[in-house]
Write an enzyme that holds these catalytic residues in place. Structure first.
Site, PDB file in Angstrom:
ATOM      1  N   SER A   1       0.829  -1.196   0.000  1.00 59.86           N
ATOM      2  CA  SER A   1       0.000   0.000   0.000  1.00 59.86           C
ATOM      3  C   SER A   1       0.878   1.266   0.000  1.00 59.86           C
ATOM      4  O   SER A   1       1.655   1.468  -0.922  1.00 59.86           O
ATOM      5  CB  SER A   1      -0.956  -0.036   1.194  1.00 59.86           C
ATOM      6  OG  SER A   1      -1.935   0.957   1.080  1.00 59.86           O
TER       7      SER A   1
ATOM      8  N   ASP B   1      -9.118  -4.399  -5.875  1.00 61.31           N
ATOM      9  CA  ASP B   1      -8.610  -3.360  -4.973  1.00 61.31           C
ATOM     10  C   ASP B   1      -9.465  -2.101  -5.118  1.00 61.31           C
ATOM     11  O   ASP B   1      -9.504  -1.480  -6.174  1.00 61.31           O
ATOM     12  CB  ASP B   1      -7.150  -3.050  -5.321  1.00 61.31           C
ATOM     13  CG  ASP B   1      -6.455  -2.224  -4.247  1.00 61.31           C
ATOM     14  OD1 ASP B   1      -7.143  -1.503  -3.499  1.00 61.31           O
ATOM     15  OD2 ASP B   1      -5.208  -2.291  -4.174  1.00 61.31           O
TER      16      ASP B   1
ATOM     17  N   HIS C   1      -7.128  -5.294  -1.871  1.00 67.36           N
ATOM     18  CA  HIS C   1      -6.008  -4.465  -1.445  1.00 67.36           C
ATOM     19  C   HIS C   1      -5.193  -5.135  -0.354  1.00 67.36           C
ATOM     20  O   HIS C   1      -3.986  -4.918  -0.243  1.00 67.36           O
ATOM     21  CB  HIS C   1      -6.537  -3.119  -0.951  1.00 67.36           C
ATOM     22  CG  HIS C   1      -5.476  -2.142  -0.566  1.00 67.36           C
ATOM     23  ND1 HIS C   1      -4.635  -1.544  -1.480  1.00 67.36           N
ATOM     24  CD2 HIS C   1      -5.097  -1.655   0.653  1.00 67.36           C
ATOM     25  CE1 HIS C   1      -3.802  -0.717  -0.861  1.00 67.36           C
ATOM     26  NE2 HIS C   1      -4.059  -0.779   0.428  1.00 67.36           N
TER      27      HIS C   1
END
Length: 310
Positions: free
Chosen positions: A179, A225, A257
C-alpha cells in the site's frame, strides 16, 4: 625373446620433421583442452562458478511455491529505541554461513499498519536465501515519501550496524512494501538507483509516473482493490517506469487491497523469482518470468519484458 628388427630400426631411424603437422597437432591439443575445460564448466557447479551469488538448489515450480525454502531461518527483534530513521522491526535470516553472504530486502507495511501485517514474508523469503527486514514505520500515518526514506534507513542499519551485518552483501539489496509502503518502495528505488530489486504490493502513491526508476521493478496489483484501484495506481506506476528498466506488472485475480497481508502463494512465487533473478543474478529463476506468465486462477493479467541481457 627376439626383437622385431623393423621395430628396432624404427626406434633408431632419424625422425622426419613436419612443421605444418606439428602446428595442426598443437591446434588439436588446444581444442581438446578447451573442450575438456568447457565440459568441466558445464558440469555440476558450473553455474556457481559463473555466478558467485547463486544460493540454494536448482528451483522448481514446487520449490518457489513452497511455504519454506531450503534454508533454516532465525529471527531477531530490533527495538525502535536502538535505531534512527525508522521504527525498528524484525530481521529474518538464514542460519547457515557456509554459503557466504546473502542479499537483503527491507519490507514496509501500509497506512495504519505494523510490521506484523507483512510478517509472513519474513521467513518465507529468508528460507530461500535472503536476509529480510520487516519494519515498523515511525508512525502508522507516514506517507509514501517518508516510508521510502525509512526503507533506506532500515537497509543502512541492516548492513552497517545490525547483528547480522556480516551475513549480508551490501551491494545486493532490495525493497518491498504494501500500500503506502508499496508507494514508498518506488520512492526508495527512485532515490537509490543502486538497489537491485523493488516489489511494490498493491501500491498507493499520489505520484503516478516513475521515469527516474532504473531498479528492476515488479508491480503487484489486485483486480478487486478499491483502496488503491489498479487503474489509478498499480497500472500507471508500471507504465510510468522506463521501458529500458526491467519491469513487470502482475495483477492478482480475485484479490483485494489486503491480499498481501496474508500468506499468498502467487505473491511469494513471483517475489522469490524476481529477487533471485535481480538480487542474486540467478538466471535459473528466469524460467518463471519468461515467457511471461499467462492468466490463471490466481493471475488476472501479467505484463512486462523478459529480463534484459537474458
Amino acid at each position: 625373446m627376439q626383437q622385431n628388427p623393423h621395430t628396432h630400426a624404427a626406434q633408431h631411424a632419424p625422425r622426419p620433421t613436419f612443421p605444418g603437422a606439428r602446428r595442426r597437432l598443437a591446434g588439436v591439443t588446444a581444442a581438446v583442452a578447451a573442450a575438456v575445460a568447457l565440459s568441466t564448466l558445464t558440469g555440476p557447479g558450473a553455474q556457481a562458478a559463473d555466478n558467485p551469488y547463486e544460493r540454494g538448489p536448482a528451483p522448481t515450480e514446487s520449490s518457489i511455491e513452497a511455504s519454506r525454502g531450503s534454508y533454516s531461518v532465525a529471527d531477531t527483534r530490533v527495538s525502535s529505541l536502538a535505531v534512527t530513521g525508522f521504527g525498528g522491526g524484525t530481521i529474518y535470516y538464514p542460519t547457515s554461513t557456509s554459503d557466504g553472504t546473502f542479499g537483503a530486502v527491507a519490507i514496509a507495511p501500509g497506512f495504519t499498519a505494523y510490521q506484523s501485517s507483512m510478517a509472513w514474508l519474513g521467513p518465507r523469503l529468508a528460507s530461500q536465501g535472503f536476509v529480510v527486514f520487516t519494519i515498523d514505520t515511525n508512525t502508522t500515518l507516514d506517507q509514501p515519501a517518508s516510508r521510502g526514506r525509512q526503507l533506506l534507513a532500515a537497509l543502512d542499519y541492516l548492513t552497517e550496524r545490525s547483528s547480522v551485518r556480516s551475513r549480508i552483501d551490501s551491494s545486493r539489496l532490495g525493497v518491498m512494501g504494501h500500500s503506502m509502503g508499496g508507494g514508498g518502495t518506488l520512492e526508495a528505488a527512485k532515490s537509490r538507483p543502486s538497489l537491485q530489486a523493488a516489489i511494490p504490493l498493491t501500491p498507493w502513491n499520489l505520484d503516478k509516473s516513475w521515469p527516474e526508476v532504473s531498479t528492476p521493478t515488479l508491480v503487484v496489483g489486485a483486480d478487486g482493490d478499491t483502496i488503491a484501484p489498479v487503474a489509478s495506481h498499480a497500472e500507471p506506476f508500471y507504465t510510468g517506469l522506463p521501458s529500458a528498466t526491467d519491469r513487470a506488472y502482475l495483477e492478482l485475480n480475485n484479490a483485494t487491497h489486503f491480499s498481501p497481508n496474508t500468506s499468498n502463494t502467487t505473491i511469494a512465487k513471483y517475489s522469490v523469482s524476481w529477487l533471485k533473478r535481480f538480487i542474486d543474478n540467478d538466471t535459473r529463476y528466469e524460467q518463471f518470468l519468461c515467457p511471461l506468465p499467462g492468466p490463471s486462477l490466481t493471475i488476472e493479467e501479467y505484463r512486462g519484458n523478459c529480463p534484459h541481457g537474458s
